[in-house]
Write a protein that holds these residues in place. Structure first.
Motif, PDB file in Angstrom:
ATOM      1  N   PRO A 190       0.794  -1.230   0.000  1.00  0.00           N
ATOM      2  CA  PRO A 190       0.000   0.000   0.000  1.00  0.00           C
ATOM      3  C   PRO A 190       0.824   1.277   0.000  1.00  0.00           C
ATOM      4  N   ARG A 191       2.084   1.211   0.421  1.00  0.00           N
ATOM      5  CA  ARG A 191       2.898   2.427   0.376  1.00  0.00           C
ATOM      6  C   ARG A 191       4.380   2.105   0.509  1.00  0.00           C
ATOM      7  N   VAL A 192       5.154   3.020  -0.061  1.00  0.00           N
ATOM      8  CA  VAL A 192       6.618   3.001   0.031  1.00  0.00           C
ATOM      9  C   VAL A 192       7.043   4.276   0.753  1.00  0.00           C
ATOM     10  N   HIS A 193       8.055   4.169   1.584  1.00  0.00           N
ATOM     11  CA  HIS A 193       8.571   5.332   2.320  1.00  0.00           C
ATOM     12  C   HIS A 193       9.825   5.845   1.608  1.00  0.00           C
ATOM     13  N   PRO A 194       9.695   6.895   0.803  1.00  0.00           N
ATOM     14  CA  PRO A 194      10.848   7.364   0.019  1.00  0.00           C
ATOM     15  C   PRO A 194      11.980   7.883   0.888  1.00  0.00           C
ATOM     16  N   GLY A 195      13.185   7.656   0.411  1.00  0.00           N
ATOM     17  CA  GLY A 195      14.356   8.160   1.104  1.00  0.00           C
ATOM     18  C   GLY A 195      14.785   7.365   2.309  1.00  0.00           C
ATOM     19  N   THR A 196      14.241   6.146   2.479  1.00  0.00           N
ATOM     20  CA  THR A 196      14.551   5.347   3.667  1.00  0.00           C
ATOM     21  C   THR A 196      15.564   4.239   3.391  1.00  0.00           C
ATOM     22  N   GLY A 197      15.944   4.062   2.131  1.00  0.00           N
ATOM     23  CA  GLY A 197      16.917   3.028   1.809  1.00  0.00           C
ATOM     24  C   GLY A 197      18.313   3.405   2.281  1.00  0.00           C
ATOM     25  N   PRO A 198      19.200   2.417   2.414  1.00  0.00           N
ATOM     26  CA  PRO A 198      20.571   2.724   2.841  1.00  0.00           C
ATOM     27  C   PRO A 198      21.288   3.569   1.794  1.00  0.00           C
ATOM     28  N   ALA A 199      21.850   4.696   2.199  1.00  0.00           N
ATOM     29  CA  ALA A 199      22.489   5.620   1.260  1.00  0.00           C
ATOM     30  C   ALA A 199      23.622   4.956   0.495  1.00  0.00           C
ATOM     31  N   GLU A 200      24.343   4.059   1.165  1.00  0.00           N
ATOM     32  CA  GLU A 200      25.490   3.423   0.522  1.00  0.00           C
ATOM     33  C   GLU A 200      25.099   2.474  -0.610  1.00  0.00           C
ATOM     34  N   LEU A 201      23.821   2.082  -0.653  1.00  0.00           N
ATOM     35  CA  LEU A 201      23.372   1.200  -1.730  1.00  0.00           C
ATOM     36  C   LEU A 201      23.257   1.957  -3.054  1.00  0.00           C
ATOM     37  N   GLY A 202      22.942   3.247  -2.980  1.00  0.00           N
ATOM     38  CA  GLY A 202      22.864   4.043  -4.196  1.00  0.00           C
ATOM     39  C   GLY A 202      21.616   3.777  -5.017  1.00  0.00           C
ATOM     40  N   LEU A 203      20.514   3.454  -4.363  1.00  0.00           N
ATOM     41  CA  LEU A 203      19.250   3.183  -5.054  1.00  0.00           C
ATOM     42  C   LEU A 203      18.186   4.159  -4.590  1.00  0.00           C
ATOM     43  N   THR A 204      17.591   4.853  -5.538  1.00  0.00           N
ATOM     44  CA  THR A 204      16.448   5.714  -5.244  1.00  0.00           C
ATOM     45  C   THR A 204      15.189   4.943  -5.598  1.00  0.00           C
ATOM     46  N   GLY A 205      14.367   4.600  -4.609  1.00  0.00           N
ATOM     47  CA  GLY A 205      13.202   3.761  -4.834  1.00  0.00           C
ATOM     48  C   GLY A 205      13.387   2.393  -4.199  1.00  0.00           C
ATOM     49  N   ARG A 206      12.500   1.479  -4.560  1.00  0.00           N
ATOM     50  CA  ARG A 206      12.523   0.132  -3.999  1.00  0.00           C
ATOM     51  C   ARG A 206      12.503  -0.899  -5.112  1.00  0.00           C
ATOM     52  N   LEU A 207      13.308  -1.943  -4.950  1.00  0.00           N
ATOM     53  CA  LEU A 207      13.271  -3.107  -5.829  1.00  0.00           C
ATOM     54  C   LEU A 207      12.803  -4.309  -5.026  1.00  0.00           C
ATOM     55  N   ASN A 208      11.897  -5.065  -5.606  1.00  0.00           N
ATOM     56  CA  ASN A 208      11.454  -6.320  -5.021  1.00  0.00           C
ATOM     57  C   ASN A 208      11.750  -7.440  -6.023  1.00  0.00           C
ATOM     58  N   VAL A 209      12.537  -8.406  -5.585  1.00  0.00           N
ATOM     59  CA  VAL A 209      12.875  -9.558  -6.423  1.00  0.00           C
ATOM     60  C   VAL A 209      12.083 -10.748  -5.903  1.00  0.00           C
ATOM     61  N   THR A 210      11.145 -11.224  -6.719  1.00  0.00           N
ATOM     62  CA  THR A 210      10.271 -12.318  -6.320  1.00  0.00           C
ATOM     63  C   THR A 210      10.612 -13.552  -7.136  1.00  0.00           C
ATOM     64  N   LEU A 211      10.906 -14.649  -6.438  1.00  0.00           N
ATOM     65  CA  LEU A 211      11.289 -15.909  -7.093  1.00  0.00           C
ATOM     66  C   LEU A 211      10.151 -16.914  -6.959  1.00  0.00           C
ATOM     67  N   ARG A 212       9.860 -17.600  -8.059  1.00  0.00           N
ATOM     68  CA  ARG A 212       8.773 -18.563  -8.086  1.00  0.00           C
ATOM     69  C   ARG A 212       9.184 -19.805  -8.875  1.00  0.00           C
ATOM     70  N   VAL A 213       8.474 -20.898  -8.639  1.00  0.00           N
ATOM     71  CA  VAL A 213       8.603 -22.112  -9.433  1.00  0.00           C
ATOM     72  C   VAL A 213       7.401 -22.165 -10.380  1.00  0.00           C
TER      73      VAL A 213
END
Length: 216
Positions: A190-213
């Protein structure tokens, strides 16, 4: 976060659904992010997903192994540039098996062979409505890895999109696995909190990697 008084503990959210905080250390987060950036490049790169009703998903997506489009799988990007879907790397499948082992126990892994990755990118305004991962022909657990900004992950029930549900805070490096009784539970962001990621990662936004069979 490093300045927290008490480390976050793993939690069983529902039968077969487990949240493991900080599962990916910073080096593994950086490596996975670098891979995601490579996968996002065309051809068969990051795209906007359009629904049959004419709407669009606010989270953009790239697929590996099998290409998901509402509501089926294909070997080409049938709703995009038509290119063959990018291959699913063996190391990502091993990561999925290790995630299930750590979250649910070694007895749940068996002959699991992950062959699909759905990578969703969320900017500050992106959301994901309540839905079920029901297009696969397998009931193997779903593995979800988070990078970047913190989100509210709403984990519900198999019967409806409404209550009961539990809101879980997913931060960069967190693992969430759901299988068994919860394999077809509705879930969303329902929501993402902008600017909360670790600064050292260098990512603006969120990535979700979903693995399935796939079971295909």
């Amino acid at each position: 976060m490093e300045d927290e008084l008490f480390p976050r503990a793993r939690a069983r959210i529902a039968p077969g659904a487990v949240h493991v905080p900080d599962w990916l250390d910073p080096d593994r987060q950086r490596a996975l992010l670098a891979a995601c950036r490579d996968w996002a490049r065309p051809p068969a790169g990051l795209r906007t997903v359009r629904t049959p009703g004419g709407g669009t998903m606010t989270a953009r997506q790239v697929c590996l192994g099998w290409h998901w489009h509402p509501y089926a799988y294909a070997r080409t990007v049938v709703d995009g540039d038509g290119s063959p879907v990018k291959p699913f790397p063996a190391w990502l499948g091993e990561l999925g098996r290790r995630a299930v082992t750590d979250a649910l126990g070694p007895e749940t892994v068996g002959g699991l062979s992950y062959d699909i990755a759905l990578i969703n990118f969320y900017d500050a305004d992106a959301r994901m409505g309540m839905h079920r991962d029901a297009d696969e022909k397998s009931d193997a657990p779903v593995v979800s890895l988070s990078l970047g900004d913190t989100c509210v992950f709403r984990f519900g029930n198999p019967e409806s999109r409404g209550r009961p549900y539990t809101d879980v805070e997913l931060r960069s490096g967190d693992l969430f696995v759901f299988g068994g009784e919860s394999r077809l539970a509705h879930h969303g962001v329902p929501r993402v909190h902008p600017g909360t990621g670790p600064a050292e990662l260098g990512l603006t936004g969120r990535l979700n990697v979903t693995l399935r069979v796939s079971g295909l």
